[in-house]
Design a protein around this motif. Structure first.
Motif, PDB file in Angstrom:
ATOM      1  N   GLY A   3       9.005 -14.275   1.607  1.00 14.49           N
ATOM      2  CA  GLY A   3       8.768 -13.816   2.926  1.00 14.49           C
ATOM      3  C   GLY A   3       8.111 -12.424   3.105  1.00 14.49           C
ATOM      4  O   GLY A   3       7.777 -11.966   2.062  1.00 14.49           O
ATOM      5  N   PRO A   4       7.691 -12.091   4.431  1.00 14.75           N
ATOM      6  CA  PRO A   4       7.186 -10.905   4.623  1.00 14.75           C
ATOM      7  C   PRO A   4       8.002  -9.622   4.357  1.00 14.75           C
ATOM      8  O   PRO A   4       7.424  -8.555   4.406  1.00 14.75           O
ATOM      9  CB  PRO A   4       6.783 -10.957   6.012  1.00 14.75           C
ATOM     10  N   VAL A   5       9.299  -9.682   4.302  1.00 16.94           N
ATOM     11  CA  VAL A   5      10.157  -8.575   4.067  1.00 16.94           C
ATOM     12  C   VAL A   5      10.789  -9.037   2.995  1.00 16.94           C
ATOM     13  O   VAL A   5      11.411  -9.971   2.702  1.00 16.94           O
ATOM     14  CB  VAL A   5      11.201  -8.517   5.444  1.00 16.94           C
ATOM     15  N   GLY A   6      11.120  -8.028   2.125  1.00 19.65           N
ATOM     16  CA  GLY A   6      11.935  -8.146   0.856  1.00 19.65           C
ATOM     17  C   GLY A   6      13.432  -8.215   1.052  1.00 19.65           C
ATOM     18  O   GLY A   6      13.967  -7.162   1.348  1.00 19.65           O
ATOM     19  N   TYR A   7      13.956  -9.199   0.469  1.00 21.68           N
ATOM     20  CA  TYR A   7      15.384  -9.515   0.683  1.00 21.68           C
ATOM     21  C   TYR A   7      15.670 -10.207  -1.018  1.00 21.68           C
ATOM     22  O   TYR A   7      15.225 -11.170  -1.159  1.00 21.68           O
ATOM     23  CB  TYR A   7      15.874 -10.383   1.799  1.00 21.68           C
ATOM     24  N   GLN A   8      16.434  -9.203  -1.647  1.00 24.25           N
ATOM     25  CA  GLN A   8      16.439  -9.626  -3.139  1.00 24.25           C
ATOM     26  C   GLN A   8      17.414 -10.879  -3.283  1.00 24.25           C
ATOM     27  O   GLN A   8      18.679 -10.812  -2.770  1.00 24.25           O
ATOM     28  CB  GLN A   8      16.972  -8.625  -3.823  1.00 24.25           C
TER      29      GLN A   8
END
Length: 197
Positions: A151-156
């Motif tokens: 995705g465009p936002v990092g979420y581990q």
């Protein structure tokens, strides 16, 4: 976007988020000289319930700063351990201007942590920032490579563990190249939107 290339994962082990945290603890215990963290995403999604980020998103940067100072003090045992073990502990932060809303929030955090003695280096990379990926390097024995999904936002969501010599050397080369050829930025000393000369 920010996806690790195949060479970095070759010979590595896929980890869940819990496995990543466990592998971090094991690698940290073995580290004798250097820990380096490369951060390149311009927006991350923190875990639910991070009050400082919620305050910042609500427009209350004063409250966000107070909460970030509390959060930073919770990491004082880590800073004490770094000093006691005489470790080089560095965060290398890649920037792209104009700063994202997330990075405006993080700059408060970085300023607080820098004041407490954490070493954070900021660079405008020589290649587009999206061609880099996040990793942790422990001496020359272990690397942990983050998986933030696509995705465009990092979420581990997990990551990879590697002890492969070729990958470790290449990751160290990335950090050295950024420090040599990247343009050093000084976002904590002035303008929030443009690097200083």
């Amino acid at each position: 976007m920010h996806q690790p290339p195949a060479w970095a994962l070759d010979g590595g082990e896929r980890l869940t988020l819990e496995g990543f945290l466990g592998a971090f603890g094991e690698a940290w215990a073995r580290t004798e000289r250097r820990f380096l963290k490369l951060e390149c995403w311009q927006s991350y999604r923190e875990a639910d319930g991070v009050r400082s980020q919620e305050a910042f998103q609500a427009g209350d940067s004063t409250r966000a700063r107070r909460l970030l100072e509390v959060e930073a003090m919770e990491d004082q045992p880590l800073r004490d351990e770094v000093r006691a073990r005489n470790l080089e502990f560095t965060r290398v932060r890649l920037l792209s201007y104009p700063l994202s809303d997330y990075l405006r929030y993080e700059m408060i955090n970085y300023e607080v942590r820098s004041r407490l003695g954490e070493r954070i280096e900021f660079f405008l990379p020589p290649s587009p920032v999206h061609s880099y990926f996040d990793f942790l390097l422990f001496d020359s024995h272990t690397a942990l490579i983050h998986d933030y999904g696509s995705g465009p936002v990092g979420y581990q969501i997990g990551g990879w563990l590697t002890h492969a010599r070729k990958a470790l050397n290449s990751l160290a080369d990335i950090a050295a190249d950024l420090r040599t050829h990247g343009e050093r930025a000084w976002p904590l000393g002035g303008s929030r939107d443009r690097p200083r000369a």
